[in-house]
Write a protein that holds these residues in place. Structure first.
Motif, mmCIF file in Angstrom:
data_model
loop_
_atom_site.group_PDB
_atom_site.id
_atom_site.type_symbol
_atom_site.label_atom_id
_atom_site.label_comp_id
_atom_site.label_asym_id
_atom_site.label_seq_id
_atom_site.Cartn_x
_atom_site.Cartn_y
_atom_site.Cartn_z
ATOM 1 N N ILE A 113 0.837 -1.209 0.000
ATOM 2 C CA ILE A 113 0.000 0.000 0.000
ATOM 3 C C ILE A 113 0.867 1.253 0.000
ATOM 4 O O ILE A 113 0.643 2.188 -0.760
ATOM 5 C CB ILE A 113 -0.942 0.018 1.231
ATOM 6 C CG1 ILE A 113 -1.860 -1.193 1.213
ATOM 7 C CG2 ILE A 113 -1.783 1.296 1.225
ATOM 8 C CD1 ILE A 113 -2.765 -1.300 2.435
ATOM 9 N N PHE A 114 1.861 1.246 0.868
ATOM 10 C CA PHE A 114 2.710 2.437 0.992
ATOM 11 C C PHE A 114 4.112 2.105 0.495
ATOM 12 O O PHE A 114 5.062 2.020 1.265
ATOM 13 C CB PHE A 114 2.760 2.911 2.440
ATOM 14 C CG PHE A 114 1.406 3.168 3.030
ATOM 15 C CD1 PHE A 114 0.724 4.348 2.737
ATOM 16 C CD2 PHE A 114 0.807 2.238 3.867
ATOM 17 C CE1 PHE A 114 -0.523 4.580 3.272
ATOM 18 C CE2 PHE A 114 -0.441 2.476 4.400
ATOM 19 C CZ PHE A 114 -1.116 3.641 4.103
ATOM 20 N N VAL A 115 4.222 1.910 -0.824
ATOM 21 C CA VAL A 115 5.501 1.493 -1.400
ATOM 22 C C VAL A 115 6.580 2.533 -1.088
ATOM 23 O O VAL A 115 6.377 3.727 -1.278
ATOM 24 C CB VAL A 115 5.369 1.328 -2.924
ATOM 25 C CG1 VAL A 115 6.694 0.874 -3.524
ATOM 26 C CG2 VAL A 115 4.275 0.336 -3.249
ATOM 27 N N GLY A 116 7.684 2.028 -0.566
ATOM 28 C CA GLY A 116 8.831 2.914 -0.370
ATOM 29 C C GLY A 116 8.783 3.741 0.889
ATOM 30 O O GLY A 116 9.784 4.328 1.290
ATOM 31 N N GLU A 117 7.601 3.794 1.547
ATOM 32 C CA GLU A 117 7.515 4.579 2.791
ATOM 33 C C GLU A 117 7.984 3.723 3.957
ATOM 34 O O GLU A 117 7.212 3.342 4.816
ATOM 35 C CB GLU A 117 6.061 5.039 3.028
ATOM 36 C CG GLU A 117 5.474 5.878 1.929
ATOM 37 C CD GLU A 117 6.059 7.285 1.922
ATOM 38 O OE1 GLU A 117 6.565 7.701 2.980
ATOM 39 O OE2 GLU A 117 6.039 7.927 0.876
ATOM 40 N N HIS A 118 9.307 3.459 3.959
ATOM 41 C CA HIS A 118 9.794 2.472 4.922
ATOM 42 C C HIS A 118 9.547 2.883 6.365
ATOM 43 O O HIS A 118 9.090 2.082 7.176
ATOM 44 C CB HIS A 118 11.281 2.212 4.688
ATOM 45 C CG HIS A 118 11.545 1.608 3.364
ATOM 46 N ND1 HIS A 118 10.809 0.547 2.866
ATOM 47 C CD2 HIS A 118 12.444 1.904 2.413
ATOM 48 C CE1 HIS A 118 11.254 0.223 1.683
ATOM 49 N NE2 HIS A 118 12.247 1.038 1.368
ATOM 50 N N ASP A 119 9.893 4.137 6.677
ATOM 51 C CA ASP A 119 9.713 4.583 8.055
ATOM 52 C C ASP A 119 8.254 4.472 8.464
ATOM 53 O O ASP A 119 7.930 3.945 9.524
ATOM 54 C CB ASP A 119 10.178 6.041 8.215
ATOM 55 C CG ASP A 119 11.688 6.135 8.181
ATOM 56 O OD1 ASP A 119 12.331 5.096 8.425
ATOM 57 O OD2 ASP A 119 12.209 7.222 7.899
ATOM 58 N N PHE A 120 7.380 4.974 7.607
ATOM 59 C CA PHE A 120 5.954 4.959 7.909
ATOM 60 C C PHE A 120 5.448 3.538 8.110
ATOM 61 O O PHE A 120 4.759 3.237 9.096
ATOM 62 C CB PHE A 120 5.187 5.645 6.776
ATOM 63 C CG PHE A 120 3.701 5.654 6.981
ATOM 64 C CD1 PHE A 120 3.114 6.533 7.870
ATOM 65 C CD2 PHE A 120 2.883 4.759 6.291
ATOM 66 C CE1 PHE A 120 1.750 6.533 8.071
ATOM 67 C CE2 PHE A 120 1.510 4.751 6.490
ATOM 68 C CZ PHE A 120 0.952 5.640 7.367
ATOM 69 N N ASN A 121 5.809 2.643 7.170
ATOM 70 C CA ASN A 121 5.375 1.244 7.266
ATOM 71 C C ASN A 121 5.808 0.616 8.583
ATOM 72 O O ASN A 121 5.019 -0.045 9.254
ATOM 73 C CB ASN A 121 5.997 0.424 6.126
ATOM 74 C CG ASN A 121 5.284 0.693 4.816
ATOM 75 O OD1 ASN A 121 4.175 1.193 4.830
ATOM 76 N ND2 ASN A 121 5.936 0.394 3.718
ATOM 77 N N THR A 122 7.066 0.832 8.906
ATOM 78 C CA THR A 122 7.613 0.202 10.113
ATOM 79 C C THR A 122 6.903 0.718 11.358
ATOM 80 O O THR A 122 6.518 -0.055 12.243
ATOM 81 C CB THR A 122 9.124 0.485 10.217
ATOM 82 O OG1 THR A 122 9.707 0.231 8.944
ATOM 83 C CG2 THR A 122 9.763 -0.395 11.265
ATOM 84 N N ILE A 123 6.724 2.039 11.399
ATOM 85 C CA ILE A 123 6.051 2.629 12.556
ATOM 86 C C ILE A 123 4.631 2.093 12.664
ATOM 87 O O ILE A 123 4.147 1.781 13.758
ATOM 88 C CB ILE A 123 6.051 4.174 12.440
ATOM 89 C CG1 ILE A 123 7.474 4.702 12.612
ATOM 90 C CG2 ILE A 123 5.118 4.798 13.470
ATOM 91 C CD1 ILE A 123 7.635 6.154 12.263
#
Lengths: 254, 248
Positions: A113-123
């Protein structure tokens, strides 16, 4: 004396554990690709010290961010469920169902869903895995408030908000901190789930993953120990906060 | 006044009682006869379906700051010191007292009930009787016109209870309030009250009213005088009638 005991006893326990581990590996004659021993870990830590610092920081701040979100959302949901029976009956099955979903299966979904938004995904994963105990404990704390407590203030003409601020909120704090202790360790699991299952080269999970790829077993074990260390640090920060804000709930030991 | 809760059966039915200012009225009756409903009505936490509650010339429609309450459970806030617990109502009720004046007021009350040395303790460090004393101070700190006592001594052991009865007399001598006491203990009602109202089983009516014949100043010995013994016997008989165990 008590302070000394509080520090020395856990340290001694840890030392005994490490000694036992070292002895076990030595006695069984395991090679380090089967089971690394504590003495293998120090070289790994030293060799990759900058990576540990950088990735450890990545893991730590994302875990704390997810945890803060869990505290805000969990307290909010808990308050709604604590004050309204309809909300409680409506939301509980939904929450339990959501909590029952293994978060490992949510990781690829989030990553898509949030490709590349690593920080956001992890949080988000750290948040999703850790808000449940907070929501439940806050709602139970509020809904089990004895009516007399409310009556004492309400009979003086106090508003609902005043009742919440003066009584419900402080009275729920011990339950809240109990849940927060569980949530802290859960949030670490969430962060690392994302870092390991959906690698993007950051965090201790990624370091673990690279150790796996390069068959550097002492490094993998060192990562696990680093995670345990961060978990302990964060846990005791929560314990310290609990002492400050809900220390009154602690009974003197007889 | 009448009140209905959760069904067509009224809890209180035509319960007409007048309590003059400064009086001490005890309500006794069988379990579940609606005594607690009565306290909620007087406190304005509940509104009667029919009838009215009047306090000092004003109809009670909502909670008002002129009421103080103490329950069987002292409900002290564990995270506050005893002094700070007693100060709680002054944080809610509008008043012109300065911080020093509030503290002085709370200290005076605590001294009156013998808790001066425990001001800074937490409630968990106090015995049940001491907690109930603190709860009484909290109920009185804002100088309420009406003090509602909902079985405040019910959970205490017999000796502590008698201590607190005497404390209650001391408070009455120093503070001005109209007291409404709900109790199961007939001796308690005889020792404390000017007037005792026996309520019938649900729906509760006034079954019997008794003016105390005892002098204002009372010590525990008075419970063994012929007047008190006779009052107790009458009350006991009335309770049995209310329970349906004896004919009227």
């Amino acid at each position: 004396m008590t302070l000394l005991r509080k520090i020395l006893v856990p340290l001694a326990a840890m030392l005994l554990f490490l000694l036992f581990w070292e002895w076990l590996v030595w006695a069984k004659g395991w090679p380090d690709y089967k089971m690394a021993s504590p003495s293998d870990l120090w070289p790994a830590f030293w060799k990759y010290r900058w990576l540990f610092l950088e990735n450890g920081w990545q893991t730590l701040w994302r875990t704390v961010a997810g945890l803060l979100l869990a505290v805000i959302a969990g307290t909010g949901i808990g308050m709604v469920m604590g004050f309204s029976r309809i909300a409680r009956e409506g939301l509980y099955p939904l929450l339990v169902g959501f909590n029952a979903i293994p978060k490992a299966t949510v990781v690829p979904i989030m990553a898509l869903i949030f490709v590349g938004e690593h920080d956001f995904n992890t949080i988000m994963i750290a948040f999703m895995i850790s808000f449940f105990p907070i929501a439940v404990s806050v709602s139970i704390g509020l809904s089990t408030l004895e009516p007399e407590y409310r009556d004492i203030l309400r009979s003086l003409g106090a508003s609902q908000l005043t009742v919440f601020r003066k009584i419900a909120l402080p009275k729920t704090l011990p339950e809240f901190f109990g849940a927060l202790k569980v949530a802290v360790t859960l949030a670490f699991i969430g962060t690392n789930l994302m870092e390991i299952v959906s690698p993007h080269g950051r965090g201790l999970g990624a370091l673990f993953d690279s150790g796996k790829i390069s068959a550097d077993y002492p490094l993998m074990f060192a990562v696990l120990i680093a995670l345990a260390f961060l978990g302990i640090v964060l846990y005791y920060i929560v314990v310290a906060l609990e002492k400050i804000f809900a220390g009154w709930a602690e009974r003197p030991q007889g | 006044m009448s009140a209905e809760i959760g069904g067509p059966l009224p809890v209180l039915d035509h319960l007409d009682v007048k309590m003059p200012p400064g009086s001490f009225t005890a309500f006794v009756g069988p379990s579940g006869c609606g005594k607690s409903t009565l306290t909620k009505l007087v406190a304005g936490l509940m509104r009667p379906d029919e009838g009215q509650v009047w306090l000092g010339g004003q109809m009670v429609k909502s909670p008002r700051a002129t009421v103080g309450m103490a329950f069987q459970n002292p409900v002290l806030l564990e995270w506050r010191s005893i002094l700070s617990n007693v100060l709680l109502p002054l944080e809610i009720v509008p008043n012109k007292l300065s911080k020093a004046e509030r503290t002085a007021r709370a200290r005076d009350l605590l001294a009156l009930v013998g808790l001066s040395d425990f001001e800074d303790k937490r409630p968990s460090e106090l015995s049940g009787g001491m907690r109930q004393r603190a709860s009484l101070c909290r109920a009185l700190v804002h100088r309420p016109e009406v003090l509602i006592l909902d079985e405040p001594f019910g959970a205490l052991d017999a000796f502590t209870r008698e201590d607190l009865w005497q404390t209650m007399h001391r408070l009455r001598a120093e503070e001005k309030f109209t007291a409404v006491l709900i109790t199961h203990d007939l001796r308690e009602s005889v020792f404390l009250a000017d007037e005792i109202v026996v309520m019938s089983a649900r729906p509760a009516r006034v079954q019997y009213r008794m003016q105390s014949r005892l002098p204002k100043n009372r010590d525990l010995e008075i419970l063994y005088t012929p007047e008190a013994v006779e009052m107790l016997a009458t009350l006991r008989r009335q309770i049995r009638i209310a329970q349906g165990r004896a004919a009227a």
